[in-house]
Design a protein around this motif. Structure first.
Motif, mmCIF file in Angstrom:
data_model
loop_
_atom_site.group_PDB
_atom_site.id
_atom_site.type_symbol
_atom_site.label_atom_id
_atom_site.label_comp_id
_atom_site.label_asym_id
_atom_site.label_seq_id
_atom_site.Cartn_x
_atom_site.Cartn_y
_atom_site.Cartn_z
ATOM 1 N N SER A 88 -26.902 57.493 -43.155
ATOM 2 C CA SER A 88 -26.361 58.753 -44.277
ATOM 3 C C SER A 88 -25.553 58.170 -44.583
ATOM 4 N N SER A 89 -23.954 57.846 -43.886
ATOM 5 C CA SER A 89 -22.747 57.023 -43.865
ATOM 6 C C SER A 89 -22.448 56.044 -42.939
ATOM 7 N N GLY A 90 -21.110 55.527 -42.664
ATOM 8 C CA GLY A 90 -20.768 54.213 -41.592
ATOM 9 C C GLY A 90 -20.393 55.635 -40.951
ATOM 10 N N THR A 91 -19.816 56.597 -40.770
ATOM 11 C CA THR A 91 -19.511 57.704 -39.150
ATOM 12 C C THR A 91 -20.518 58.274 -38.607
ATOM 13 N N ALA B 268 -23.230 56.243 -38.309
ATOM 14 C CA ALA B 268 -23.604 54.879 -37.660
ATOM 15 C C ALA B 268 -22.854 54.674 -36.641
ATOM 16 N N LEU B 269 -21.643 55.060 -36.932
ATOM 17 C CA LEU B 269 -20.227 54.714 -36.123
ATOM 18 C C LEU B 269 -20.499 55.836 -33.987
ATOM 19 N N HIS B 270 -20.791 57.253 -34.899
ATOM 20 C CA HIS B 270 -21.187 58.062 -34.293
ATOM 21 C C HIS B 270 -22.156 57.482 -33.600
ATOM 22 N N LEU C 216 -4.768 51.811 -36.585
ATOM 23 C CA LEU C 216 -4.914 51.388 -38.175
ATOM 24 C C LEU C 216 -6.182 51.326 -38.472
ATOM 25 N N THR C 217 -6.356 52.230 -39.003
ATOM 26 C CA THR C 217 -8.402 52.515 -39.491
ATOM 27 C C THR C 217 -8.214 53.937 -39.888
ATOM 28 N N PHE C 218 -9.559 53.813 -41.012
ATOM 29 C CA PHE C 218 -10.069 55.364 -41.147
ATOM 30 C C PHE C 218 -10.304 55.960 -39.744
ATOM 31 N N VAL C 219 -9.844 57.075 -40.244
ATOM 32 C CA VAL C 219 -9.982 58.316 -39.629
ATOM 33 C C VAL C 219 -11.052 57.786 -38.497
ATOM 34 N N ALA C 220 -11.716 58.067 -39.159
ATOM 35 C CA ALA C 220 -13.577 58.150 -38.817
ATOM 36 C C ALA C 220 -13.767 56.939 -37.103
ATOM 37 N N THR C 221 -12.967 55.964 -37.901
ATOM 38 C CA THR C 221 -13.378 55.327 -35.957
ATOM 39 C C THR C 221 -13.014 56.257 -34.864
ATOM 40 N N ALA C 222 -12.108 56.392 -35.196
ATOM 41 C CA ALA C 222 -11.529 57.300 -33.826
ATOM 42 C C ALA C 222 -12.214 58.825 -33.562
ATOM 43 N N ALA D 211 -17.312 47.281 -38.833
ATOM 44 C CA ALA D 211 -16.775 45.991 -39.343
ATOM 45 C C ALA D 211 -17.271 46.661 -40.507
ATOM 46 N N CYS D 212 -16.634 47.695 -40.973
ATOM 47 C CA CYS D 212 -17.107 49.066 -42.344
ATOM 48 C C CYS D 212 -16.233 47.931 -43.407
ATOM 49 N N HIS D 213 -15.209 46.775 -43.078
ATOM 50 C CA HIS D 213 -14.506 46.282 -43.838
ATOM 51 C C HIS D 213 -15.393 44.379 -43.838
ATOM 52 N N ALA D 214 -16.552 44.658 -43.613
ATOM 53 C CA ALA D 214 -16.128 43.328 -42.391
ATOM 54 C C ALA D 214 -17.878 42.322 -43.081
ATOM 55 N N PHE E 262 -21.295 51.842 -46.395
ATOM 56 C CA PHE E 262 -21.637 51.484 -48.180
ATOM 57 C C PHE E 262 -20.994 52.323 -48.738
ATOM 58 N N HIS E 263 -19.743 52.737 -48.222
ATOM 59 C CA HIS E 263 -19.541 53.318 -49.240
ATOM 60 C C HIS E 263 -18.706 52.783 -50.906
ATOM 61 N N PRO E 264 -18.969 53.392 -51.720
ATOM 62 C CA PRO E 264 -18.663 52.209 -53.336
ATOM 63 C C PRO E 264 -16.750 51.524 -52.843
ATOM 64 N N VAL E 265 -16.172 51.399 -52.423
ATOM 65 C CA VAL E 265 -14.973 50.813 -52.367
ATOM 66 C C VAL E 265 -15.555 50.140 -51.331
ATOM 67 N N LYS E 266 -16.680 49.310 -50.415
ATOM 68 C CA LYS E 266 -16.901 48.640 -49.370
ATOM 69 C C LYS E 266 -17.233 47.514 -50.331
ATOM 70 N N HIS E 267 -18.015 46.264 -49.625
ATOM 71 C CA HIS E 267 -18.695 45.006 -50.211
ATOM 72 C C HIS E 267 -20.048 45.610 -51.529
HETATM 73 C C1 LIG Z 1 -14.720 53.267 -45.059
HETATM 74 C C2 LIG Z 1 -15.393 53.003 -43.536
HETATM 75 C C3 LIG Z 1 -15.118 53.999 -42.443
HETATM 76 C C4 LIG Z 1 -16.424 54.899 -42.528
HETATM 77 O O1 LIG Z 1 -17.595 55.121 -43.275
HETATM 78 P P1 LIG Z 1 -18.371 55.869 -44.730
HETATM 79 O O2 LIG Z 1 -19.275 55.122 -44.290
HETATM 80 O O3 LIG Z 1 -17.004 56.404 -45.386
HETATM 81 O O4 LIG Z 1 -18.300 57.245 -43.157
HETATM 82 C C5 LIG Z 1 -14.995 53.914 -40.991
HETATM 83 N N1 LIG Z 1 -14.121 52.861 -40.175
HETATM 84 C C6 LIG Z 1 -13.860 51.710 -41.506
HETATM 85 C C7 LIG Z 1 -12.588 50.809 -41.013
HETATM 86 C C8 LIG Z 1 -14.031 52.477 -42.789
HETATM 87 O O5 LIG Z 1 -13.262 51.274 -43.851
#
Ligand SMILES: *Cc1c(COP(=O)(O)O)cnc(C)c1O
Length: 395
Positions: free
Chosen positions: A53-56, A58-60, A79-85, A153-156, A193-198
């Motif tokens: 349902s989200s990248g977060t 998926a990381l979890h 140097l990342t979005f808080v979700a990584t940590a 790889a949320c940016h990649a 796959f948030h709207p700012v991603k690729h």
């Molecule tokens: C966007 C992003 C996330 C989280 O992804 P969501 O889909 O918004 O939950 C995690 N890590 C990085 C580096 C991101 O850019």
């Protein structure tokens, strides 16, 4: 004109893909989920993909199935979005922050070994701005220490990495470019796959892996830890299911998966356009007196999720005023990122200020300027001209 730093690209084909699902029998957990997973795994060259349902989420899930738990440590960067940590904390582990390289903003692989303790279980490198981290070095270290590697790889999506050791394997043949997501040098790779991603599904994410046992557990974790195929007891009847672990409802809908499939068909165009825009910026801003442009190392084919410029010293101190002025003139610039451990929540956990000085210097000097596939040439020109004018005013 207001240009954001990034935004989605949605065409009629995307809209039709979603409305087709709305008219079908399944709007969640239908055939589109697996279809998207198959397409994603194939694109990246990995054996399995599990969408979330989200990248977060998926990381979890990746941390959970890697077996990271209470008392463990996960090495990552601030140097990342808080979700990584945050996902480390979700599973009861402690994030250990390693400083970054000053040019790419990626984890400084030379600093990892020093931070490893008997509690370290995993490394989460972040491919900052879409530029792959130094994965061969990270991989060698993880092998030596028996650590799991989860790529953030949320940016990649669409980025590639030059696998130099392919040379040795094939007796002097040319080194091989592999896609991020193939998990050539990691256990799992996570996308958003948030709207700012690729590519976007509104909200959404995925874990890719070549490991069947991770794959099975990821599927279970996504849906409450429930399985309908692998049983420990004799089934009571055809309705039978078992719960084996404490999972979540982290499912994506079929509406979103259909959008993802349609978006993924355009990924090569998206990456090419991002790289084209980056190329224009690189040429226009080559050795300008105000800021440095992002580096692209020999081993990297960046997906340019961001185009992070770094202000030179005299300008970094005026960053707040420069950002305000750029926004006033229609450039929706953003800053990536406030180092995670400086957030009030992490400060209260006891992380020291100045823990990662290079990350803090990066934060002080960085501005992300607009880059996304829907930008036309006039808009790219507007960015370059506005930037130069604003910086001249601040000179
Ligand atoms: C966007 C992003 C996330 C989280 O992804 P969501 O889909 O918004 O939950 C995690 N890590 C990085 C580096 C991101 O850019």
């Amino acid at each position: 004109m207001v240009l954001p730093y990034s935004r989605q690209f949605i065409d009629d084909g995307d809209i039709k893909a979603v409305t087709d699902v709305l008219r079908s029998d399944f709007i969640t957990q239908g055939p589109k989920i697996e279809e998207f997973e198959t397409a994603l795994a194939e694109y990246c060259g990995a054996a399995h993909a599990v969408i979330f349902s989200s990248g977060t989420a998926a990381l979890h899930a990746a941390c959970e199935v890697a077996g990271v738990g209470a008392g463990d440590e996960i090495v990552t960067t601030p140097l990342t979005f808080v979700a990584t940590a945050n996902v480390s904390l979700y599973v009861g582990a402690k994030p250990v922050f390693i400083d970054v390289e000053c040019d790419t903003g990626n984890i400084d692989a030379n600093l990892i070994e020093h931070a490893i303790t008997p509690c370290t279980k995993a490394i989460i490198p972040v491919h900052f701005a879409g530029h792959p981290a130094a994965m061969e070095q990270v991989f060698d270290l993880a092998q030596k220490q028996g650590l799991v590697i989860i790529e953030d790889a949320c940016h990649a999506l669409g980025a590639r990495y030059l696998l130099s050791r392919a040379k040795e394997h094939r007796g002097g043949e040319r080194a091989e470019w592999v896609r991020i997501g193939k998990c050539a040098l990691s256990d799992m790779t996570v996308f958003s796959f948030h709207p700012v991603k690729h590519i976007t599904t509104g909200e959404g994410g995925a874990v890719l892996t070549n490991d069947k046992s991770y794959y099975d557990r990821l599927l279970m974790f996504r849906t409450h830890g429930i399985t309908r195929t692998e049983f420990t007891r004799e089934p009571d009847g055809p309705w039978y299911y078992e719960m084996h672990l404490l999972g979540f409802n982290y499912r994506m809908t079929d509406l979103q998966a259909a959008l993802g499939i349609s978006q993924l068909r355009k990924i090569e165009r998206f990456i090419e356009r991002r790289r084209e825009i980056a190329g224009i910026y690189n040429r226009k801003f080559h050795s300008n007196p105000f800021f440095d442009v992002p580096a692209e190392k020999d081993y990297a084919y960046s997906a340019y999720h961001l185009y992070p410029i770094r202000l030179k010293e005299g300008y970094a101190v005026k960053k707040a005023a420069i950002v305000s002025e750029l926004r006033r003139r229609g450039l929706g610039v953003q800053v990536h990122y406030i180092p995670v451990y400086l957030q009030p929540f992490y400060q209260q956990l006891g992380y020291e200020k100045a823990l990662c000085p290079v990350s803090e210097a990066f934060y002080r000097s960085e501005i992300s300027i607009p880059i996304y596939p829907a930008m036309n040439d006039d808009e790219v020109c507007f960015v370059t001209e506005t930037l130069v004018r604003v910086f001249e005013d601040f000179a």
